[in-house]
Every structure is written in C-alpha cells, then in structure tokens.
Design a protein around this motif. Structure first.
Motif, short mmCIF file in Angstrom:
data_model
loop_
_atom_site.label_atom_id
_atom_site.label_comp_id
_atom_site.label_asym_id
_atom_site.label_seq_id
_atom_site.Cartn_x
_atom_site.Cartn_y
_atom_site.Cartn_z
N ARG A 32 1.16 -6.92 -3.37
CA ARG A 32 2.01 -7.88 -2.86
C ARG A 32 1.81 -7.80 -1.45
O ARG A 32 2.16 -7.11 -0.73
CB ARG A 32 3.35 -7.81 -3.24
CG ARG A 32 4.36 -8.94 -2.87
CD ARG A 32 5.80 -8.64 -3.17
NE ARG A 32 5.99 -9.17 -4.58
CZ ARG A 32 6.45 -8.15 -5.55
NH1 ARG A 32 6.77 -7.02 -5.02
NH2 ARG A 32 6.69 -8.65 -6.66
N ARG A 34 3.81 -9.30 1.97
CA ARG A 34 4.98 -9.36 2.49
C ARG A 34 4.76 -9.85 3.91
O ARG A 34 4.64 -8.53 4.64
CB ARG A 34 5.93 -8.31 2.02
CG ARG A 34 7.34 -8.63 2.29
CD ARG A 34 8.37 -7.60 2.28
NE ARG A 34 8.13 -6.52 3.43
CZ ARG A 34 7.79 -5.12 3.34
NH1 ARG A 34 7.39 -4.83 2.00
NH2 ARG A 34 7.95 -4.52 4.24
N VAL A 37 2.45 -7.33 6.02
CA VAL A 37 2.37 -6.02 5.25
C VAL A 37 1.79 -6.09 3.61
O VAL A 37 1.99 -7.17 3.07
CB VAL A 37 3.92 -5.39 4.87
CG1 VAL A 37 3.90 -4.19 4.12
CG2 VAL A 37 4.36 -5.04 6.27
N GLU A 39 1.95 -4.38 0.28
CA GLU A 39 2.44 -3.47 -0.71
C GLU A 39 1.61 -2.99 -1.64
O GLU A 39 0.96 -3.86 -2.44
CB GLU A 39 3.65 -4.20 -1.48
CG GLU A 39 4.91 -4.53 -0.33
CD GLU A 39 5.99 -5.33 -0.98
OE1 GLU A 39 6.99 -5.41 -0.42
OE2 GLU A 39 5.76 -5.57 -2.41
N HIS A 41 1.47 -1.01 -5.43
CA HIS A 41 2.26 -0.68 -6.37
C HIS A 41 1.55 -0.21 -7.68
O HIS A 41 0.42 -0.51 -7.63
CB HIS A 41 3.22 -2.00 -6.94
CG HIS A 41 3.97 -2.74 -6.12
ND1 HIS A 41 5.30 -2.83 -6.37
CD2 HIS A 41 3.61 -3.63 -5.15
CE1 HIS A 41 5.72 -3.45 -5.44
NE2 HIS A 41 4.98 -3.87 -4.41
N THR A 80 -4.24 -0.79 11.25
CA THR A 80 -3.35 -0.44 9.94
C THR A 80 -2.22 0.66 10.27
O THR A 80 -2.79 1.67 10.75
CB THR A 80 -3.86 -0.19 8.66
OG1 THR A 80 -5.01 0.65 8.90
CG2 THR A 80 -4.66 -1.42 7.89
N THR A 82 -0.14 2.88 7.69
CA THR A 82 0.25 3.16 6.35
C THR A 82 1.14 3.97 6.37
O THR A 82 1.56 5.20 7.01
CB THR A 82 -1.11 3.86 5.91
OG1 THR A 82 -2.22 2.90 6.02
CG2 THR A 82 -0.94 4.12 4.36
N ARG A 83 2.25 3.75 5.18
CA ARG A 83 3.52 4.37 4.97
C ARG A 83 3.43 4.68 3.63
O ARG A 83 3.41 3.86 2.83
CB ARG A 83 4.58 3.62 5.43
CG ARG A 83 4.80 3.31 7.06
CD ARG A 83 5.87 2.64 7.32
NE ARG A 83 5.86 1.15 7.01
CZ ARG A 83 5.34 0.13 7.45
NH1 ARG A 83 4.79 0.13 8.59
NH2 ARG A 83 5.45 -1.21 6.95
N VAL A 85 5.98 5.24 0.35
CA VAL A 85 7.28 4.87 0.06
C VAL A 85 7.83 5.47 -0.83
O VAL A 85 7.25 5.76 -2.11
CB VAL A 85 7.24 3.36 0.00
CG1 VAL A 85 8.48 2.56 -0.40
CG2 VAL A 85 6.42 2.65 1.10
N LEU A 93 6.80 0.95 -5.98
CA LEU A 93 6.28 0.52 -4.60
C LEU A 93 5.84 2.07 -4.13
O LEU A 93 6.76 2.69 -3.99
CB LEU A 93 7.22 0.00 -3.79
CG LEU A 93 6.65 -0.38 -2.41
CD1 LEU A 93 5.47 -1.02 -2.23
CD2 LEU A 93 7.90 -0.96 -1.55
N GLU A 96 2.96 1.05 1.77
CA GLU A 96 2.92 -0.14 2.60
C GLU A 96 1.68 0.11 3.59
O GLU A 96 1.73 1.17 4.24
CB GLU A 96 4.07 -0.49 3.21
CG GLU A 96 5.31 -0.79 2.15
CD GLU A 96 6.51 -1.22 2.95
OE1 GLU A 96 7.39 -1.81 2.33
OE2 GLU A 96 6.48 -0.67 4.06
N GLU A 98 0.49 -1.99 6.60
CA GLU A 98 0.65 -3.01 7.75
C GLU A 98 -0.32 -3.26 8.55
O GLU A 98 -1.05 -2.46 9.14
CB GLU A 98 1.99 -2.88 8.68
CG GLU A 98 2.25 -3.83 9.24
CD GLU A 98 3.53 -3.57 10.23
OE1 GLU A 98 4.35 -4.62 10.88
OE2 GLU A 98 4.12 -2.46 10.06
#
Length: 321
Positions: A32, A34, A37, A39, A41, A80, A82-83, A85, A93, A96, A98
């Motif tokens: 997704r 956002r 960002v 996402e 999943h 980028t 990168t996290r 979650v 999720l 992420e 970004e």
C-alpha cells in the motif's frame, strides 16, 4: 513535491517487489502507498502453516521484496528508509519503506536493478567450474552490507553434513501429510500466476544425496529425468546474530542482495533450505559459527544453464487500496 510518487514510479517499485523469491513462489505479500511510504503487508492466504510454522521463511520472502523495493527506488533516484513494524492494530503490516533523499548507496543499489528480472532459482546441474575466492568475498561483502554473514562450506565434511541434513529433512517432509498437501497446492503443472511449474523443477539427481531440493508433489513430477549433478556443490550459509522477525526481515534483504550480486556476476543460485525448516536440524547447522549466530538460508552457487522465469502475479493483485 507531490503527495505520492508518480504512477510510473509506483509501478516500477511494485514490479521489482513481486520479482522477489518466495517459498514455493507463493508471493505472500501485498503493498500500500501512504504518501511517500510503501507499506509491506503479509498475505495470510499465501502462507505455509505446515512447512513454515513460525513464519520465518515468510519474513525472509518479505525481506527479499523489501530489498527489491530499495533497488527500484534507487533506480528512480530515491533513497530509502526501511523500518520493521510490529503494530497490534495492523498485524499484517510488516515493514515500511519510505522514499527519501538519496544517500551514498544509491549507485550500488541501482546497479543491481537490471538483474532483478533476470534472477532465477536454478535447479539444474551446475558445471564443475568453481566459484573463485575473489567472487566468494564479493558475495560475503554483499551479505555484510545488509548486516548478515555469508559463510562458505568449503570443507568436504561440512559440505556433506549440510547435504545430509537436507536429505534427512526431505525425508521428514515426505512423511508429513500436511506438508505434502501444501506442496501439491503450489508445485507442479502449468502455472500462470504463482507457484512452481513443472518446467522449473529441473531433473532429479541420480545420487543418493542431492545438491538441489526436489519439490516434486505429483506422480508425474516424481518421474522426471534422472541425471548427475555436480559432485562438489558450492554451498554457503547466510546467518544473522539474532533471531526473530526483525532479523528474518534483515536476512531476507541480505539474501536477495547476494542473489542479485550473484546474478550480476553470471552465477546461478538455488536454495537448499529444507533442513532449516526443521528446528531439530536448524540448530545443528550453527556449527562452526557458534551459538551467537542463527542460520537463515543455505545457498547453492555455481554456473548453470539458462532457465525460464517462474510466473508472477500482476501488480494489480498485490496493491491494497
């Protein structure tokens, strides 16, 4: 700056993401946008509860998709962030990615972009040509750049132990009705969107211990041609210092970086992970790394013939509203 990336950038990111490897090519991801960002999943309908009970291999697959997103972003001129979650309110999720101002790694990442669609899991016999120590060190560096360790099983005793453990795991898999049922769902036949088609299985090994995983799930696939494989396969174990979902995601990114670097160097690769899917065998593969390392992937590397790509889902299937 616009509120979200341009449509052609988003398409390029997703095309790269879905090209990542996954267990049985289930492609267990959805995405997704956002703002800036992306996402990442998990797709629970495409998980393997029998074969991947703790979902470690799921997170490795998602990590590989994350790395491809980073590569595609670099090609588009973005850095980028990168996290990993863990959000109880959004349990599917996983990560992420970004898009940010590019950093010093943009060139090394974007250089891998041409090899994202060319990477293959090659289950064919490899030639006797050896991967040189210099190339081995380049692949080791690729893993280290992602916070992982790539350790080559050069000693004959250790290489044989890895193959024996994989053979034992294969026998355990064949005795597990739930695993066999999962495999029949995803492996064999002609497939247009996902799974492993019969033409990607390669031949069967005439040796008692095979350097390649035999995924045959139907009588037709079990009667494939039997030929000789390389006598001394070159195997490497990719490990991380810790275990758990963030480390699995990290290991998936390291795995994909190694696989793409290998592709860029003209190498063929396949995964020999079945022993790592059994806890009683996985912990034994720690040696000689020691108890502080956790093995995540076993990679077979060599020089094989060209093989076709396995199918991929269209990006419209993986994009969440």
């Amino acid at each position: 700056m616009t509120a979200t990336p341009a449509e052609d950038v988003r398409d390029q990111l997703l095309r790269a993401a879905v090209a990542a490897p996954s267990v049985h090519n289930t492609q267990p991801w959805r995405f997704r946008f956002r703002g800036w960002v992306v996402e990442v999943h998990r797709d629970r309908d495409r998980e393997l509860p029998a074969e991947d009970r703790d979902r470690r291999m799921l997170y490795l697959s998602l990590g590989a998709a994350v790395f491809n997103l980073r590569v595609a972003a670099a090609l588009c001129g973005y850095g980028t962030d990168t996290r990993s979650v863990l959000d109880r309110a959004h349990p599917d999720l996983v990560a992420e990615v970004e898009l940010v101002i590019p950093g010093p790694d943009i060139q090394s990442l974007s250089a891998l972009a041409p090899y994202v669609p060319l990477r293959r899991t090659n289950r064919q016999p490899y030639s006797d040509r050896r991967v040189t120590p210099e190339v081995q060190k380049l692949l080791e560096l690729s893993a280290r750049l992602e916070g992982a360790l790539l350790d080559w099983a050069e000693a004959p005793a250790r290489r044989r132990w890895l193959q024996l453990a994989s053979s034992d795991a294969g026998a355990l898999d064949d005795q597990d009705a739930a695993r066999s049922a999962e495999r029949r769902r995803w492996v064999g036949g002609a497939r247009a969107r996902d799974g492993v088609p019969s033409n990607a299985l390669g031949p069967r090994s005439e040796g008692e211990i095979s350097p390649v995983r035999d995924l045959a799930a139907t009588p037709a696939d079990e009667s494939r041609t039997v030929i000789a494989f390389e006598a001394e396969p070159q195997l490497a174990v990719l490990s991380t210092r810790h275990d758990g979902r963030p480390e699995w995601l990290r290991a998936g990114q390291a795995m994909e970086r190694v696989l793409l670097e290998a592709t860029a160097l003209g190498l063929s690769t396949s995964l020999l992970n079945q022993a790592l899917e059994h806890d009683e065998l996985r912990w034994l593969i720690n040696d000689p790394l020691g108890p502080s390392y956790r093995p995540q992937v076993i990679i077979r590397v060599g020089y094989g013939p060209p093989v076709p790509a396995t199918p991929r889902r269209p990006i419209s299937d993986v994009l969440l509203d």
